[in-house]
Motif scaffolding. Sequence first.
Motif, mmCIF file in Angstrom:
data_model
loop_
_atom_site.group_PDB
_atom_site.id
_atom_site.type_symbol
_atom_site.label_atom_id
_atom_site.label_comp_id
_atom_site.label_asym_id
_atom_site.label_seq_id
_atom_site.Cartn_x
_atom_site.Cartn_y
_atom_site.Cartn_z
ATOM 1 N N ALA A 50 1.105 -1.118 -0.255
ATOM 2 C CA ALA A 50 0.147 0.305 -0.344
ATOM 3 C C ALA A 50 0.978 1.154 -0.484
ATOM 4 N N GLU A 51 1.932 1.586 0.966
ATOM 5 C CA GLU A 51 3.243 2.398 1.383
ATOM 6 C C GLU A 51 3.295 2.814 -0.338
ATOM 7 N N THR A 52 3.705 1.879 -0.957
ATOM 8 C CA THR A 52 4.289 1.974 -3.052
ATOM 9 C C THR A 52 3.476 2.298 -3.227
ATOM 10 N N ALA A 53 2.270 1.791 -3.796
ATOM 11 C CA ALA A 53 0.905 1.808 -4.468
ATOM 12 C C ALA A 53 0.274 3.360 -4.509
ATOM 13 N N ASN A 54 0.504 3.793 -2.730
ATOM 14 C CA ASN A 54 -0.311 5.203 -2.987
ATOM 15 C C ASN A 54 0.862 6.203 -3.510
ATOM 16 N N THR A 55 1.762 5.524 -3.398
ATOM 17 C CA THR A 55 2.891 7.069 -5.066
ATOM 18 C C THR A 55 2.568 7.043 -6.054
ATOM 19 N N LEU A 56 2.044 5.806 -6.229
ATOM 20 C CA LEU A 56 1.634 5.381 -8.044
ATOM 21 C C LEU A 56 0.264 5.810 -8.164
ATOM 22 N N GLU A 61 -7.030 6.833 -2.336
ATOM 23 C CA GLU A 61 -5.474 5.591 -1.961
ATOM 24 C C GLU A 61 -6.734 4.458 -1.249
ATOM 25 N N ILE A 62 -5.393 3.103 -0.969
ATOM 26 C CA ILE A 62 -4.842 2.504 -0.435
ATOM 27 C C ILE A 62 -5.159 1.952 0.622
ATOM 28 N N ASN A 63 -5.895 1.838 1.577
ATOM 29 C CA ASN A 63 -6.550 1.510 3.174
ATOM 30 C C ASN A 63 -6.422 0.439 3.306
ATOM 31 N N VAL A 64 -5.258 0.252 4.379
ATOM 32 C CA VAL A 64 -5.425 -1.427 4.835
ATOM 33 C C VAL A 64 -6.496 -1.331 5.975
ATOM 34 N N VAL A 65 -7.372 -2.507 5.649
ATOM 35 C CA VAL A 65 -8.587 -2.516 6.369
ATOM 36 C C VAL A 65 -8.199 -4.228 7.610
ATOM 37 N N ASN A 66 -7.931 -4.297 9.222
ATOM 38 C CA ASN A 66 -7.661 -5.328 9.569
ATOM 39 C C ASN A 66 -8.839 -5.673 9.865
ATOM 40 N N LYS A 67 -9.686 -6.994 9.511
ATOM 41 C CA LYS A 67 -10.861 -7.493 10.327
ATOM 42 C C LYS A 67 -10.579 -9.054 10.561
ATOM 43 N N SER A 68 -9.629 -9.012 11.318
ATOM 44 C CA SER A 68 -9.520 -10.733 12.048
ATOM 45 C C SER A 68 -10.581 -10.842 12.568
ATOM 46 N N GLY A 69 -10.384 -12.951 12.869
ATOM 47 C CA GLY A 69 -11.219 -13.709 13.548
ATOM 48 C C GLY A 69 -11.484 -14.607 12.560
ATOM 49 N N LEU A 267 -0.492 -3.511 -9.356
ATOM 50 C CA LEU A 267 0.518 -4.507 -8.725
ATOM 51 C C LEU A 267 1.882 -4.609 -9.628
ATOM 52 N N ARG A 268 1.690 -4.726 -10.800
ATOM 53 C CA ARG A 268 3.047 -5.138 -11.619
ATOM 54 C C ARG A 268 4.127 -3.901 -11.773
ATOM 55 N N GLN A 269 3.230 -2.889 -11.977
ATOM 56 C CA GLN A 269 3.995 -1.386 -11.130
ATOM 57 C C GLN A 269 5.022 -1.197 -9.834
ATOM 58 N N VAL A 270 4.241 -1.634 -8.556
ATOM 59 C CA VAL A 270 4.665 -1.558 -7.585
ATOM 60 C C VAL A 270 5.773 -2.640 -7.378
ATOM 61 N N TYR A 271 5.526 -3.846 -8.121
ATOM 62 C CA TYR A 271 6.564 -4.826 -8.399
ATOM 63 C C TYR A 271 7.993 -3.970 -9.084
ATOM 64 N N GLU A 272 7.365 -3.664 -9.502
ATOM 65 C CA GLU A 272 8.544 -2.681 -10.627
ATOM 66 C C GLU A 272 9.627 -1.739 -9.745
ATOM 67 N N THR A 273 8.973 -1.417 -8.019
ATOM 68 C CA THR A 273 10.046 -0.238 -7.609
ATOM 69 C C THR A 273 11.019 -0.717 -6.824
ATOM 70 N N PRO A 274 12.000 -0.408 -7.419
ATOM 71 C CA PRO A 274 12.843 -1.135 -6.268
ATOM 72 C C PRO A 274 13.027 -0.632 -5.264
ATOM 73 N N ALA A 275 12.086 0.351 -4.433
ATOM 74 C CA ALA A 275 12.269 0.381 -3.312
ATOM 75 C C ALA A 275 11.324 -0.813 -2.163
ATOM 76 N N TYR A 276 10.328 -0.998 -3.106
ATOM 77 C CA TYR A 276 9.677 -1.861 -2.892
ATOM 78 C C TYR A 276 9.694 -4.009 -2.958
ATOM 79 N N THR A 277 10.518 -3.632 -3.299
ATOM 80 C CA THR A 277 11.014 -5.706 -3.962
ATOM 81 C C THR A 277 12.474 -4.850 -2.680
ATOM 82 N N GLU A 278 13.155 -4.374 -2.518
ATOM 83 C CA GLU A 278 13.995 -4.168 -1.818
ATOM 84 C C GLU A 278 13.396 -4.352 -0.024
#
Lengths: 317, 523, 156
Positions: A50-56, A61-69, A267-278
């Motif tokens: 989400a961090e990288t995706a939101n720069t693209l 924005e993408i918000n991570v929402v936890n719905k556990s259980g 998602l592909r663009q995120v994958y192509e971001t070096p900071a993300y893969t690192e």
Amino acid sequence: MNKLAVMLASVLVGGSISAAVAADYPTKNIDLVVPFDPGGAVDATSRIIAETANTLLQGGEINVVNKSGGGGIVGQTFASRAAPDGYTLLAMTSSVVTNPQMKGASYTVEDFLPVGLYNLDPEVIVVPAGSPFKSAEEFIAAAEKEPLNIVIAGIGTSHHMSGLAIERVTEAKFNYVPTKGFGQQLQAVLGGHADGAFWPMGEASSHAESGGVRLLAIASDARDEKFADVPTFQEAGIDIPIWATFRGWSVPKGTPDDVVATLSDLLRQVYETPAYTEKMSEAGFGPVYRDAAEFRKVIDEYAKLTSVIIEENGLGK
Amino acid sequence: MDLIALGFATLFDPSVILMLILGVAAGMVVGSIPGINDNIAFAVFIPFSFAMPPEQALALMVGVYCAAAAGGAIPAIMIKVPGTASALLTAVDGNAMARRGEAGKALSIAMTSSVIGGIASSLILLVFAPALATVALRFGYVENFALAILGMSSVVGLLSGNVIKGIASGLIGLLAATVGFSLTTGFPRFTYDNVNLIEGIPFVPLLVGLFGIAAMFELLADIWQERKAGRSVSALPTIGSMRLPRDLVRRLLPVWAGSATIGNLIGMLPGAGMLMAIFLAYDQASRRFHRCFAGKPGETDWGEGAPEGIAAPESANNAVTASSMVPLLSLGIPGNSTSALFIGALAIHGMVPGPLLFTQHGDIAWMIIVAFLIANLVMWPIAFLVIKSVSRSIFAIPKEAMVGVIALLCMLGAYADGANIFNIWVALVAGAVAYAMRLANIPLGPAILGLILGPQMESSLSNSLSMSRGDWLVFIDPVNHPISAAMIALSLLLWLLPVLGHWRRSRRAGLSQEAALPAPPRP
Amino acid sequence: MANCDTSRPSALARSDLWVGAALFVIGLYACWEASGFDDSSRSYPKILGGLLAAAGLAVALTGLLLKADKALCLAGPLRSALPAAVVISLWATALGAGSGFVLPTLLMQAALLWLGGVRGLLRIAVYAALITAAAYTLFALMLDVRLPAPAVSWLV
């Protein structure tokens, strides 16, 4: 004149019609539903994405929402019933495939459209550092003589099923020791209280690197770069080409194709971001990318493998 | 030594130390609000921390973790509603003391005890962490079962009244802990086809209900009682002077030492948990109280405002905080559920706790360690500031209005853990059950220990037996499992001591108590 | 529970008899339910249930034999705690039914304040509004918790 202009424009813009359509998506924030607690593997990877995706991403924005259980079922069911407009994504894991069959979840895998896959976590055979087994062959040979005590996350988990799969293709027998929580499994293996464990690579790697445990084999089609001397299952004589849990995105059935394409592209663009893969590799999750069609294949393959094992062992509900 | 200096250097970055202080203040407030605890606070904070530099995020978490364990004592003392599970026992003597008009003294004992317990355990973390971490590795399934037995036996000290009801309470807790998919086969037990129960009764809402909602019901019934009797509703106790007399400090020194030791030992053992440390320390303190002070002129009864009843649980729970990080940082094995959340906080910054953390991110690892020491040092003044300002104004709220506030905070706190409405129902039902148990004079403590230790007890038992191919004697095997054998023996001792003591006393009625029991020197 | 009126004779005076009976029934139920589990998941809860039933029996017997010294007084709980539990249940149902956060919470607070003994319409309204606003600020704004979603968009 108008018609001509449109035609001209579409010719000029070429193949990027989907981009033109996607201009009106997203117009608001997108919820990425993580059906587990904050801080777990799915949550951590989702936040890194989400961090990288939101720069693209533009328009929202993408918000991570936890719905556990309920072992993920609560959040997964929520996502399966969400409006199919592309504003609800599910962080989809292998448990979506097995939960309906094993835990009586009300959805099915077909209720979700795969968007893209970002991480494959292959299964590894792990033994304590002080273990007498130096190789996977020795390990299997010992298990053929007498059942070995193997730590797994729980009955019916993908790790348990990987063991059952090994039992299918070899003469080995295992005595499964279900242990909840990775910390307790680590305690049992590091302390030498069990003969070995079936773990996902993501969690095993840092402890293998520090020398607390030894990896004997990895259930992947290629060796891991970090552990070049650890053979694959097939190299070690275990006839299972790949056994990996997966993490990806999916959307509720009925979501428009262009929206799926936009997300898949994101998602592909995120994958192509070096900071993300690192960042992903540093956290122990090998970053990969498979588009929607490829991801579907992975899901189908996993479903085929597990349904046989579930049926043969009577694990279903 | 260089590495410790590196830790200090990282911590004393102005923004980092500020975060630590902020964390301590926030933790104090979080702890003192019934319904919100450090687990819930972390659950909502970890996502935030993603955008922060890791050293700031972790400093803040250390501050919250340390202070929340202490802050829970504030509402426990003021309104008998434990702010966190760790203040369960503090509420008994603490609130009794507050009702006598000595709320300030009770709070002061609680905070001082917390700080002492916390400092003791952070020093242990700083100096002995790697050496002690291997203790956790000596604990396999067999030892973990013995540990659970020892944990269940730690309630003996609480069963002064009705032993059978205490046992029944423990059994209720153990039974409730079996809800969910069975670990050995995945069979759904007592789930009634509800997916929310697959992994057991959701734990955070359960605790919130047992402590917060039950206490809310009791408060409400109290008010009703007072109104019916035609009296105006009594105000909440005022805080008053917080000075600790010197002779009281001297009297509590042995309690602090004992409780901090218990807390440190238990904290380092994965799967034991904070409550077990609190119960063991409370048990020891109660034995000491009965031996040295009970029945003396000017002394209250145990449970009626004895200072040991506050000092023991409070120093024990803060001794657990830092020591629960010993196995986590050195091995990657969390000491309890809250320290497990540090794994998540580290994970989203791409770090994994364990030996590699010290080689790859030594600055962060040592920063966390020294942060525990500093957090406990600054906690003392901050605690007093928070009590004098925030708490004083909060408890100026009329008692009548407090009921709704507690109910809402608890319910939303339960809901926040997973954003699930089912959690609200869990908290409500748990609160009603706990309140019913209180009406029936069934102690709650054993049930809670049963809930916490139950899953470990069953799984370690079945796993031990499966690995030993059904041999029950492994648990008392002095050669291969000496730790287990010793813990089983200790558990037996905990059960037999009160019986033996009672028997001896009644036989040699003429002799003094000191002669009948192996008494340590009086302070 | 400090000032319970114990002078009136009542069946509840032998409270332990009833408490024990309740524990006995719960234990038996757990046992019965556990018998339906599979082989290796069955024995542990079954043993616990059996022990609980035995403990309940023991409590009931002691309650019957010994003259009960402490009466169970239910007036307070029934008149205050039970209505509060009902109010909270209604609130949770309303949240689940998609009526937003603010309206049900205001009503729930008003009801609890009244149960707590606060009187005066204006005072109750002001207190309830303040508490609701504070809770909304704390959870929705500061802690970023997703409160239950309303069914229609104009509700909060």
